[in-house]
Scaffold this motif. Structure first.
Motif, PDB file in Angstrom:
ATOM      1  N   PRO A   6      75.995  10.581 -36.371  1.00 35.82           N
ATOM      2  CA  PRO A   6      75.339  11.511 -35.451  1.00 35.82           C
ATOM      3  C   PRO A   6      75.422  10.903 -34.055  1.00 35.82           C
ATOM      4  O   PRO A   6      75.395   9.674 -33.902  1.00 35.82           O
ATOM      5  CB  PRO A   6      73.904  11.558 -35.959  1.00 35.82           C
ATOM      6  N   MET A   7      75.573  11.737 -33.042  1.00 31.32           N
ATOM      7  CA  MET A   7      75.675  11.251 -31.676  1.00 31.32           C
ATOM      8  C   MET A   7      74.715  12.020 -30.789  1.00 31.32           C
ATOM      9  O   MET A   7      74.694  13.250 -30.796  1.00 31.32           O
ATOM     10  CB  MET A   7      77.096  11.415 -31.142  1.00 31.32           C
ATOM     11  N   LEU A   8      73.919  11.293 -30.052  1.00 34.95           N
ATOM     12  CA  LEU A   8      72.994  11.893 -29.106  1.00 34.95           C
ATOM     13  C   LEU A   8      73.512  11.707 -27.696  1.00 34.95           C
ATOM     14  O   LEU A   8      73.942  10.609 -27.320  1.00 34.95           O
ATOM     15  CB  LEU A   8      71.612  11.236 -29.216  1.00 34.95           C
ATOM     16  N   VAL A   9      73.471  12.757 -26.908  1.00 35.59           N
ATOM     17  CA  VAL A   9      73.795  12.681 -25.489  1.00 35.59           C
ATOM     18  C   VAL A   9      72.514  12.249 -24.783  1.00 35.59           C
ATOM     19  O   VAL A   9      71.440  12.811 -25.026  1.00 35.59           O
ATOM     20  CB  VAL A   9      74.287  14.043 -24.969  1.00 35.59           C
ATOM     21  N   GLU A  18      66.984   0.591 -25.170  1.00 40.15           N
ATOM     22  CA  GLU A  18      65.750  -0.195 -25.205  1.00 40.15           C
ATOM     23  C   GLU A  18      64.664   0.509 -26.020  1.00 40.15           C
ATOM     24  O   GLU A  18      63.924  -0.135 -26.760  1.00 40.15           O
ATOM     25  CB  GLU A  18      65.253  -0.507 -23.791  1.00 40.15           C
ATOM     26  N   PHE A  19      64.580   1.835 -25.903  1.00 40.65           N
ATOM     27  CA  PHE A  19      63.625   2.604 -26.687  1.00 40.65           C
ATOM     28  C   PHE A  19      63.889   2.426 -28.181  1.00 40.65           C
ATOM     29  O   PHE A  19      62.971   2.129 -28.950  1.00 40.65           O
ATOM     30  CB  PHE A  19      63.722   4.089 -26.301  1.00 40.65           C
ATOM     31  N   TYR A  20      65.138   2.608 -28.595  1.00 42.35           N
ATOM     32  CA  TYR A  20      65.464   2.504 -30.016  1.00 42.35           C
ATOM     33  C   TYR A  20      65.296   1.075 -30.538  1.00 42.35           C
ATOM     34  O   TYR A  20      64.951   0.879 -31.700  1.00 42.35           O
ATOM     35  CB  TYR A  20      66.864   3.051 -30.299  1.00 42.35           C
ATOM     36  N   LEU A  26      66.320  -0.877 -33.902  1.00 50.04           N
ATOM     37  CA  LEU A  26      67.779  -0.757 -33.983  1.00 50.04           C
ATOM     38  C   LEU A  26      68.442  -1.693 -32.985  1.00 50.04           C
ATOM     39  O   LEU A  26      67.861  -2.042 -31.962  1.00 50.04           O
ATOM     40  CB  LEU A  26      68.212   0.688 -33.715  1.00 50.04           C
ATOM     41  N   GLN A  27      69.672  -2.067 -33.275  1.00 49.14           N
ATOM     42  CA  GLN A  27      70.445  -2.960 -32.413  1.00 49.14           C
ATOM     43  C   GLN A  27      71.795  -2.328 -32.107  1.00 49.14           C
ATOM     44  O   GLN A  27      72.307  -1.534 -32.898  1.00 49.14           O
ATOM     45  CB  GLN A  27      70.661  -4.313 -33.101  1.00 49.14           C
ATOM     46  N   VAL A  28      72.376  -2.716 -30.999  1.00 47.96           N
ATOM     47  CA  VAL A  28      73.715  -2.248 -30.642  1.00 47.96           C
ATOM     48  C   VAL A  28      74.726  -3.006 -31.500  1.00 47.96           C
ATOM     49  O   VAL A  28      74.716  -4.234 -31.539  1.00 47.96           O
ATOM     50  CB  VAL A  28      74.007  -2.471 -29.142  1.00 47.96           C
ATOM     51  N   VAL A  29      75.598  -2.249 -32.207  1.00 47.23           N
ATOM     52  CA  VAL A  29      76.639  -2.885 -33.012  1.00 47.23           C
ATOM     53  C   VAL A  29      78.025  -2.672 -32.409  1.00 47.23           C
ATOM     54  O   VAL A  29      78.946  -3.418 -32.712  1.00 47.23           O
ATOM     55  CB  VAL A  29      76.613  -2.415 -34.489  1.00 47.23           C
ATOM     56  N   GLY A  40      72.751   1.494 -38.336  1.00 48.74           N
ATOM     57  CA  GLY A  40      72.512   2.738 -39.052  1.00 48.74           C
ATOM     58  C   GLY A  40      73.498   3.829 -38.693  1.00 48.74           C
ATOM     59  O   GLY A  40      73.516   4.880 -39.315  1.00 48.74           O
ATOM     60  N   GLY A  41      74.319   3.596 -37.672  1.00 42.96           N
ATOM     61  CA  GLY A  41      75.351   4.561 -37.320  1.00 42.96           C
ATOM     62  C   GLY A  41      74.993   5.553 -36.237  1.00 42.96           C
ATOM     63  O   GLY A  41      75.791   6.436 -35.919  1.00 42.96           O
ATOM     64  N   LEU A  42      73.817   5.440 -35.644  1.00 37.75           N
ATOM     65  CA  LEU A  42      73.443   6.360 -34.573  1.00 37.75           C
ATOM     66  C   LEU A  42      74.238   6.025 -33.314  1.00 37.75           C
ATOM     67  O   LEU A  42      74.199   4.897 -32.830  1.00 37.75           O
ATOM     68  CB  LEU A  42      71.939   6.269 -34.285  1.00 37.75           C
ATOM     69  N   ALA A  43      74.967   7.014 -32.788  1.00 40.84           N
ATOM     70  CA  ALA A  43      75.769   6.812 -31.584  1.00 40.84           C
ATOM     71  C   ALA A  43      75.083   7.479 -30.400  1.00 40.84           C
ATOM     72  O   ALA A  43      74.459   8.536 -30.527  1.00 40.84           O
ATOM     73  CB  ALA A  43      77.163   7.390 -31.774  1.00 40.84           C
TER      74      ALA A  43
END
Length: 152
Positions: A6-9, A18-20, A26-29, A40-43
């Motif tokens: 899933p991708m959020l604009v 920073e919010f996530y 969550l961390q940047v992968v 988790g795959g959130l883009a």
């Protein structure tokens, strides 16, 4: 065909990252600057680049018609931490008819985030309260086989 991410604009990618991190851990992968993928795959995609991708400028936020859903094993601890994060709630913690506790809140661009109690944790909570597996299945309106699988 396979769904990948899933991708959020987002209007401010650094603020959103920073919010996530703070709220959901969550961390940047993957970091491609204007596009970042979190655990988790959130883009996340910057608003300006997305406008360019689709050739349209009429992007809107806060439609209340889509959510990203997470499950949490330790819902009570998560809820305590969430109270410290100064989020805007869609609704406070509530318990659905099947017993799962959930909370919905907005991210910085008003995308809805739902965090629900892990269903195995719901089963365990009911069992620990003294209910039998059959009573739990009736309470949750699921087959007894589901409860048995959750309890393994």
């Amino acid at each position: 065909m396979e769904v990948k991410n899933p991708m959020l604009v987002v209007s401010d990618i650094d603020k959103t990252v920073e919010f996530y991190k703070k709220v959901l851990g969550l961390q940047v992968v993957m970091d491609f600057g204007a596009n970042k993928t979190l655990t988790g795959g959130l883009a996340l995609q910057t608003l300006d680049t997305y406008k360019n991708f689709i050739g349209k400028g009429d992007i809107s936020f806060g439609g209340n018609n889509f959510e990203i859903y997470f499950e949490e094993d330790n819902f009570d601890k998560f809820a305590d931490n969430l109270r410290k994060c100064n989020v805007q709630y869609v609704h406070p913690i509530k318990e659905h008819s099947w017993g799962q506790r959930v909370v919905r809140f907005y991210d910085p661009d008003r995308h809805i985030i739902e965090v629900g109690e892990n269903m195995k944790a719901v089963c365990k909570r009911f069992i620990d309260s003294g209910m039998t597996p059959i009573q739990v299945a009736e309470r949750m309106d699921v087959p007894i086989e589901y409860i048995n699988e959750c309890m393994q």
